[in-house]
Each structure stands twice: as C-alpha cells, then as structure tokens.
Motif scaffolding. Structure first.
Motif, PDB file in Angstrom:
ATOM      1  N   TYR A   1     -56.712  39.750  64.393  1.00  0.00           N
ATOM      2  CA  TYR A   1     -55.760  39.576  65.497  1.00  0.00           C
ATOM      3  C   TYR A   1     -55.440  38.098  65.705  1.00  0.00           C
ATOM      4  CZ  TYR A   1     -55.312  44.291  67.438  1.00  0.00           C
ATOM      5  OH  TYR A   1     -54.976  45.600  67.645  1.00  0.00           O
ATOM      6  N   LYS A   2     -56.475  37.256  65.712  1.00  0.00           N
ATOM      7  CA  LYS A   2     -56.263  35.823  65.943  1.00  0.00           C
ATOM      8  C   LYS A   2     -55.436  35.193  64.823  1.00  0.00           C
ATOM      9  CE  LYS A   2     -60.288  34.941  68.870  1.00  0.00           C
ATOM     10  NZ  LYS A   2     -61.644  34.360  68.955  1.00  0.00           N
TER      11      LYS A   2
ATOM     12  N   ASP B   1     -61.282  41.072  65.489  1.00  0.00           N
ATOM     13  CA  ASP B   1     -60.793  39.979  66.337  1.00  0.00           C
ATOM     14  C   ASP B   1     -60.246  38.832  65.488  1.00  0.00           C
ATOM     15  OD1 ASP B   1     -60.568  38.652  68.995  1.00  0.00           O
ATOM     16  OD2 ASP B   1     -62.019  37.279  68.101  1.00  0.00           O
TER      17      ASP B   1
ATOM     18  N   SER C   1     -64.576  40.713  61.369  1.00  0.00           N
ATOM     19  CA  SER C   1     -64.311  41.325  62.675  1.00  0.00           C
ATOM     20  C   SER C   1     -62.808  41.520  62.856  1.00  0.00           C
ATOM     21  CB  SER C   1     -64.857  40.444  63.802  1.00  0.00           C
ATOM     22  OG  SER C   1     -64.063  39.289  63.949  1.00  0.00           O
TER      23      SER C   1
END
Length: 399
Positions: A390-391, A387, A385
């Motif tokens: 980004y994390k 996400d 993902s």
C-alpha cells in the motif's frame, strides 16, 4: 456530464430515432459512411429530409428497399420479410468493418428482440425466424442507432416513460393488440403509458433501442438542455407524431442514482447462515449488504439485514431473502445514492503494476486507493507485509 434524453410522448420507432438523432447533430454523411460498412447498400436507399408535423419542424428518414417486399405497416413504411435467424444477423454484423463498440450495441439490441420473439413463439433463441429483425430496414434502424449513439459520445442516456399507443396493429401473424406482444416483452420493467392515440406508437425496434441503451426512465429533467432534435413520424395523428430528444449537460459532477434499501429484522436464524446469505445476495446483484445488531420486542437480540439494490435487481434480492432466511416480510425504502466520478489506472511500483481506483469531486482528484486483491496477491507472492505494498502505491504522484 453529457446527457442524451428521449422524450417519448408519442413513442419511438427505428426510423424516428434515426431522424431525431440526425436532427440533434449526428452527421448524415458519417452515418451513411458507417452504414456502408455493413455491406447491404445494394438492398436499400435512405432518404433524409426536413419535414413538418403539426407545426413542428424536424428530420424525417425513409428507408426504401431495392427489391420486392411484403407489406407490413409500421409507422408508415413497408417491411421486407427476409426470414433471417439470429445467426444470420450476427454474421452480417460481425463480418462488417464497424467498430467493436458499434457491433456490441447493435448485437445487444438484436438479442433483446430475439429473446422476446423466441419467448412469444415458444421456440429456442436461434430457431425462431425474425420478420421484424430480419428486415433490411430494421437492420438499418438498429445498426444506425448504434452508430449515432457512439457518435454523440454521451455519458448517460435517460428517457421518459414510453407512450405505446392503443388499438390494434396488423403484422405477419395477423391482428395484434397494441402494444404488440414483442413490444410488451421488451418493455418489461420499463414505465409505459397507453392510449393517447389508437395506433402503435412504439414498435419492437424502438422498444429495443430504449431497453438496451437507457440507464434510467424518468419524467424528471435535472440537466441543462443544450440542444433539441425532432424525428418526424410518417403517419398523421391527432398529436404531433414526433420523437423529441435532448442533448443536455448536468452541472454536478457526482452521479445520482435512485436505488432501494430492502431490510428485514431477524431473531430466529442460525447466525452461521448469514455469511452464506450475504454471498448469495452479492451473487444475484446486491450493491451492498450490511447487518446491524438490534434488540427486538421482549428484549430479544436480533439482526437487521439491509440490502442496497436497484429496481432491476429487486426481484432476485427478494427471492434470496425469502428462500434463504427465516424472514416473512421486508421493508422497502427509496434512496438517492450520490457517487463521485471514478476511473481506474495502473501505477508502477517496485513490486509491479497495481490498479488504483481514483475518485473525483467537481473535476478534481480527491482520493484514490489501490485494489485490495492485487495488493494481497503481491504481498503473498513476495512474502512482505501488505502495508508495504500500500505504501509503495501512496508514494507515487497520481495527480
């Protein structure tokens, strides 16, 4: 922020620019050493001395040629007519031992003059002969300007509207009106003033220095003046024939730019076309494009198309709006855009190096974000993902 400001109340020429920047603090020894890398030393001598013009003390520069030349007055010294072409100039600069930055600035100024000369004489860019550009002292003036600008390491270059003078000037093509056609072409979209004296106060060389290097032309000085330099011209005029330059410091860390919002209300266009129009607007240089649903007269639903642009991009934006939409009129608003200082750096994560844009307020890092396209590519490649990508960036310590 370190500012270089050109106060062109009596115009600008190549030698006055060199003189003013030396007077401002550029090392004469450094300038001469860097100019020697162009391998034209045997063709000229440069004389740098203190001088006074109508009570103003500054620096004067004379470039003396070491071989026979044809006389063409420009700010009081003769210009040699080496009929070089643009390729000759590019070869001289690219074969030198100057830094890449100085080479690029120099070539940009020569290209600006070359484009003007080619248009005026109706010839191709590499076909036209350059009297102005090809002269040894013009090469010294422009390469010297690039060396000085690089030496000063300023963050921004600003200038006043440019005084071009009046009357007529004698050149290789005969008697020309002031401003000369090449100067006029180079100063397109740049604010000028005329007629303060009946003399050519701004030359094509001086115009090119401004056109290529100056970000903004304004009479407004919103910075602290730390140092002043004066470049003394050669001819005696009714006003001080000098170029004044300021080295200043802008206290606020945010960058402020004057920009424009162009907007139009549309209620009779196929909605499918908006995506294409938006793409075209960005292609021609729009800084931002956004659409707002509105209700127009008689309750008709419509779209307000808003485009953010700078002065240089306005014409291209209008071309797209009038050619690609059903609009028959556009409103224009001047706005100030305040931007945080920013830079880009690479961050190492378990998924690879990712570019991060950092933003600073009053010298402090206040926010950062990874580049979306890189994160998207990594997410697709690793089948994870976006996400998670980004994390992985936000887990890093970027302070």
């Amino acid at each position: 922020m370190k500012i270089l400001y050109y106060d062109c109340f009596c115009g600008i020429s190549g030698d006055m620019n060199l003189a003013a920047l030396i007077d401002l603090g550029v090392s004469k020894e450094y300038l001469m050493e860097e100019l020697s890398k162009v391998n034209l030393n045997s063709e000229y001598e440069m004389k740098i001395e203190r001088s006074v013009k109508l009570g103003i003390t500054g620096t004067r520069v004379d470039v003396k040629l070491n071989e026979s030349s044809h006389s063409e007055e420009e700010h009081g010294h003769d210009h040699q007519h080496h009929h070089r072409k643009l390729k000759d100039i590019e070869k001289i600069i690219n074969s030198s031992h100057l830094s890449d930055k100085v080479k690029n600035i120099s070539l940009g100024m020569f290209m600006k003059i070359a484009e003007a000369e080619a248009k005026i004489h109706g010839k191709s860019l590499y076909e036209v002969h350059f009297h102005e550009v090809g002269a040894i002292d013009s090469i010294v003036d422009l390469v010297g300007a690039a060396i000085c600008i690089d030496y000063l390491k300023v963050d921004r270059i600003i200038a006043s509207p440019v005084q071009v003078g009046g009357g007529f000037v004698k050149c290789s093509h005969g008697i020309m009106p002031v401003p000369a056609p090449a100067t006029t072409e180079i100063l397109k979209n740049i604010p000028i003033s005329t007629g303060i004296v009946q003399f050519e106060t701004t030359t094509p060389t001086g115009a090119a220095i401004l056109a290529v290097n100056v970000e903004e032309f304004t009479s407004k000085i919103d910075f602290l003046i730390k140092k002043t330099g004066y470049g003394i011209g050669h001819r005696d005029l009714e006003i001080p024939n000098v170029l004044r330059v300021y080295l200043g410091k802008q206290e606020r860390s945010e960058k402020v730019e004057e920009q424009y919002i162009l907007e139009t209300n549309i209620d009779d266009m196929n909605p499918e076309l908006y995506e294409y129009v938006q793409e075209r607007l960005f292609e021609v240089g729009a800084l931002d494009v956004f659409k707002t649903p509105i209700y127009m007269k008689k309750g008709r639903p419509g779209i307000k198309l808003s485009v953010l642009t700078d002065e240089k991009g306005e014409k291209d934006i209008l071309d797209v709006i009038f050619e690609e939409t059903t609009s028959i009129g556009v409103r224009k608003h001047k706005v100030e855009k305040i931007m945080l200082n920013r830079d880009f750096s690479k961050v190492k994560t378990e998924y690879g190096d990712i570019t991060v844009k950092k933003s600073y307020y009053e010298g402090k890092l206040v926010k950062y974000k990874p580049e979306y396209e890189e994160c998207k590519a990594i997410a697709k490649e690793k089948n994870i993902s976006i996400d998670k990508v980004y994390k992985a960036v936000y887990r890093q310590d970027l302070n």
